[in-house]
Enzyme design. Structure first.
Site, mmCIF file in Angstrom:
data_model
loop_
_atom_site.group_PDB
_atom_site.id
_atom_site.type_symbol
_atom_site.label_atom_id
_atom_site.label_comp_id
_atom_site.label_asym_id
_atom_site.label_seq_id
_atom_site.Cartn_x
_atom_site.Cartn_y
_atom_site.Cartn_z
ATOM 1 N N TYR A 141 0.983 -0.587 0.205
ATOM 2 C CA TYR A 141 0.135 -0.114 0.085
ATOM 3 C C TYR A 141 1.045 1.199 0.012
ATOM 4 C CZ TYR A 141 -4.069 3.600 1.552
ATOM 5 O OH TYR A 141 -4.757 4.400 0.905
ATOM 6 N N SER A 185 -15.236 1.458 12.170
ATOM 7 C CA SER A 185 -15.884 0.757 11.572
ATOM 8 C C SER A 185 -15.702 -0.788 12.279
ATOM 9 C CB SER A 185 -15.971 0.208 9.778
ATOM 10 O OG SER A 185 -14.545 -0.788 9.816
ATOM 11 N N ASN A 186 -15.096 -1.341 12.649
ATOM 12 C CA ASN A 186 -14.611 -2.237 13.348
ATOM 13 C C ASN A 186 -15.171 -1.930 14.922
ATOM 14 O OD1 ASN A 186 -13.326 -4.603 11.679
ATOM 15 N ND2 ASN A 186 -11.575 -4.847 12.419
ATOM 16 N N PHE A 187 -14.563 -1.378 15.334
ATOM 17 C CA PHE A 187 -15.505 -1.041 16.902
ATOM 18 C C PHE A 187 -16.481 -0.968 16.721
ATOM 19 C CE2 PHE A 187 -10.861 0.571 18.802
ATOM 20 C CZ PHE A 187 -9.955 -0.709 18.267
ATOM 21 N N GLY A 203 -2.592 -0.681 22.037
ATOM 22 C CA GLY A 203 -3.998 -0.190 21.956
ATOM 23 C C GLY A 203 -3.152 1.979 22.415
HETATM 24 P P1 NAD Z 1 -13.197 1.832 0.103
HETATM 25 O O1 NAD Z 1 -12.355 0.736 -0.036
HETATM 26 O O2 NAD Z 1 -13.975 2.203 0.293
HETATM 27 O O3 NAD Z 1 -13.090 2.865 -1.711
HETATM 28 C C1 NAD Z 1 -12.099 2.706 -2.569
HETATM 29 C C2 NAD Z 1 -13.127 1.733 -4.016
HETATM 30 O O4 NAD Z 1 -11.674 1.773 -4.804
HETATM 31 C C3 NAD Z 1 -14.238 1.067 -3.754
HETATM 32 O O5 NAD Z 1 -15.112 1.066 -4.227
HETATM 33 C C4 NAD Z 1 -13.023 -0.156 -4.514
HETATM 34 O O6 NAD Z 1 -14.122 -1.730 -5.306
HETATM 35 C C5 NAD Z 1 -12.426 0.233 -5.764
HETATM 36 N N1 NAD Z 1 -10.812 -0.659 -5.802
HETATM 37 C C6 NAD Z 1 -9.898 -0.847 -5.530
HETATM 38 N N2 NAD Z 1 -9.071 -1.782 -6.360
HETATM 39 C C7 NAD Z 1 -9.627 -0.659 -7.743
HETATM 40 C C8 NAD Z 1 -9.282 -0.953 -8.930
HETATM 41 N N3 NAD Z 1 -8.143 -1.597 -8.972
HETATM 42 N N4 NAD Z 1 -10.241 -0.593 -9.796
HETATM 43 C C9 NAD Z 1 -11.098 -0.380 -9.542
HETATM 44 N N5 NAD Z 1 -11.857 -0.369 -8.499
HETATM 45 C C10 NAD Z 1 -11.205 -0.707 -7.215
HETATM 46 O O7 NAD Z 1 -11.960 3.044 0.358
HETATM 47 P P2 NAD Z 1 -11.627 4.431 0.271
HETATM 48 O O8 NAD Z 1 -11.212 4.529 2.328
HETATM 49 O O9 NAD Z 1 -12.975 5.259 -0.037
HETATM 50 O O10 NAD Z 1 -9.974 4.920 0.442
HETATM 51 C C11 NAD Z 1 -10.458 5.994 -0.976
HETATM 52 C C12 NAD Z 1 -8.655 6.199 -1.407
HETATM 53 O O11 NAD Z 1 -8.533 6.968 -0.245
HETATM 54 C C13 NAD Z 1 -8.230 4.914 -1.395
HETATM 55 O O12 NAD Z 1 -7.448 5.136 -2.816
HETATM 56 C C14 NAD Z 1 -7.321 4.917 -0.418
HETATM 57 O O13 NAD Z 1 -6.257 5.009 -0.293
HETATM 58 C C15 NAD Z 1 -7.396 7.196 -0.077
HETATM 59 N N6 NAD Z 1 -7.115 7.137 1.422
HETATM 60 C C16 NAD Z 1 -8.354 6.945 2.401
HETATM 61 C C17 NAD Z 1 -8.453 6.741 3.411
HETATM 62 C C18 NAD Z 1 -9.323 7.092 4.310
HETATM 63 O O14 NAD Z 1 -9.008 6.843 5.566
HETATM 64 N N7 NAD Z 1 -10.614 6.301 4.553
HETATM 65 C C19 NAD Z 1 -6.791 7.097 4.372
HETATM 66 C C20 NAD Z 1 -6.199 7.557 3.230
HETATM 67 C C21 NAD Z 1 -6.327 7.096 1.586
HETATM 68 N N1 UDP Z 2 -6.997 -1.480 14.947
HETATM 69 C C1 UDP Z 2 -7.500 -2.145 15.936
HETATM 70 N N2 UDP Z 2 -8.060 -2.577 16.215
HETATM 71 C C2 UDP Z 2 -9.009 -3.049 15.218
HETATM 72 C C3 UDP Z 2 -8.894 -2.472 14.074
HETATM 73 C C4 UDP Z 2 -7.352 -1.784 13.873
HETATM 74 O O1 UDP Z 2 -6.767 -1.878 17.629
HETATM 75 O O2 UDP Z 2 -9.655 -3.675 14.880
HETATM 76 C C5 UDP Z 2 -5.851 -0.483 15.344
HETATM 77 C C6 UDP Z 2 -4.461 -1.022 14.413
HETATM 78 O O3 UDP Z 2 -3.824 -1.900 14.354
HETATM 79 C C7 UDP Z 2 -4.165 0.850 13.922
HETATM 80 C C8 UDP Z 2 -5.290 1.290 14.173
HETATM 81 O O4 UDP Z 2 -6.185 0.638 14.967
HETATM 82 O O5 UDP Z 2 -3.078 1.148 15.052
HETATM 83 C C9 UDP Z 2 -5.721 1.811 12.903
HETATM 84 O O6 UDP Z 2 -6.029 1.272 11.549
HETATM 85 P P1 UDP Z 2 -6.988 1.572 10.716
HETATM 86 O O7 UDP Z 2 -6.843 -0.442 9.981
HETATM 87 O O8 UDP Z 2 -7.788 2.256 10.777
HETATM 88 O O9 UDP Z 2 -5.771 1.623 9.681
HETATM 89 P P2 UDP Z 2 -4.244 2.120 9.399
HETATM 90 O O10 UDP Z 2 -4.782 4.078 10.528
HETATM 91 O O11 UDP Z 2 -3.087 1.743 10.072
HETATM 92 O O12 UDP Z 2 -4.400 2.525 8.332
#
Ligand code: NAD
Ligand code: UDP
Length: 306
Positions: A141, A185-187, A203
């Protein structure tokens, strides 16, 4: 909009459709869902293309923007699909840049705070180069996004493409999947189901959680300014994971117990965005406090799991 059926992408699709823009959502539904965009299917200015953006895509339409948000984004999924993750970050970004160049469109990359790895500088400003294990479990990633950023700046330097790169910090809210696997979402799901709340490690690692509406406002603002360098967007209020677990238990009124599990490899110990630049450039600050955002997210997940 690639990844338009995902958590963040679906909010952006809705925003642009409501503003009257033509939105072409490209998603392969690996983690996204049709439910997230169901209300847009009957809109004349919304088009869905089911496609894996790691493969080239040819579009007839003229485009103003190519927004690349497709990626496996939750550790649960990117650790399970490391090659797909690298492909959507590297090949997918290359394909999207090619589309933007062909269409003379602006390009917007959803990058991540993970480019800073397990940061040794705290909070993280955009100038920080990061501390990433290039062969560790999370490298699929982290390096996919670092490589994606490198591709963006190669297109900027060589082809003068108009680019935006946002580094998003942990964001949460409605339209996350029940089985997304990320911490908020997990919590919430575990607490609502009366299952054990799984805290990884002790934690004491920290994250800074941004509610989706604040992020979307920041993303929209970023599209309006001419700033080509990477920009952090996130909420600088920092919490430990155990604090988050206790807050979720309090807000859900759940009697779930906290259980401590193994800490995943290379799990960053701390994370907080330095948003000085975003504040100045976009006149933007996140407004929604953690408890307020969690309450809205709990309402959403209640509707999903009942
Ligand atoms: P998400 O998993 O909900 O959404 C990602 C979407 O991309 C999904 O709909 C999935 O089906 C689609 N997808 C994945 N691979 C694909 C591919 N090869 N072709 C077409 N579609 C594909 O995740 P999100 O949280 O909405 O993340 C969206 C973007 O934001 C991502 O690029 C992620 O890296 C970035 N991002 C999110 C967070 C966050 O906290 N949510 C933090 C940092 C970066
Ligand atoms: N984490 C946790 N329990 C869970 C899921 C995640 O304690 O059920 C912790 C994880 O180890 C990390 C933080 O929560 O330290 C955030 O995790 P997340 O998967 O949301 O995303 P990250 O910030 O690591 O990309």
């Amino acid at each position: 909009m690639t990844g338009g059926a995902g958590f963040i992408g679906s909010h952006l699709c809705r925003l642009f459709v409501e503003k009257g823009d033509l939105v072409i959502c490209v998603d392969n539904f690996i983690t996204g869902s049709k439910e997230n965009i169901q209300d847009l299917f009957n809109k004349p200015n919304f088009k869905l293309i089911e496609h894996d953006i790691s493969n080239p895509l040819y579009l007839d339409e003229d485009l103003d923007w190519v927004m690349h948000f497709a990626s496996l984004a939750s550790p649960k999924y990117y650790l399970g699909y490391p090659i797909k993750t690298l492909k959507s970050g590297l090949l997918g970004t290359h394909n999207c840049l090619g589309i933007a160049k062909l269409k003379d469109a602006k390009f917007f990359l959803a990058s991540t705070s993970e480019v800073y790895g397990d940061p040794l500088v705290h909070p993280q400003p955009e100038e920080y180069w990061g501390n990433v294990n290039s062969i560790g479990a999370r490298s699929c990633y982290d390096e996919s996004k670092r490589g994606a950023e490198a591709l963006v700046y190669a297109y900027y330097n060589q082809h003068k493409l108009d680019v935006r790169v946002v580094r998003i910090f942990n964001t949460y809210g409605p339209n996350m999947q029940v089985d997304d696997g990320r911490v908020v979402s997990n919590f919430i799901v575990q607490a609502l189901r009366g299952e054990e709340v799984t805290v990884y490690g002790r934690g004491i690692q920290s994250r800074s959680f941004c509610y989706i509406d604040d992020l979307v406002e920041g993303l929209e603002g970023f599209m309006k300014v001419d700033y080509k360098l990477p920009l952090n967007l996130g909420n600088p209020s920092e919490f430990t994971v155990i604090e988050l677990a206790r807050t979720v238990l309090k807000l859900t009124g759940s009697r779930s117990k906290i259980t401590f599990c193994d800490l995943p490899e290379d799990d960053p110990k701390q994370r907080r965005p330095d948003i000085t630049k975003a504040k100045k450039l976009l006149d933007w600050v996140p407004k929604i406090k953690l408890e307020e955002g969690l309450i809205k997210t709990i309402v959403y997940f209640k509707s999903k799991i009942s």
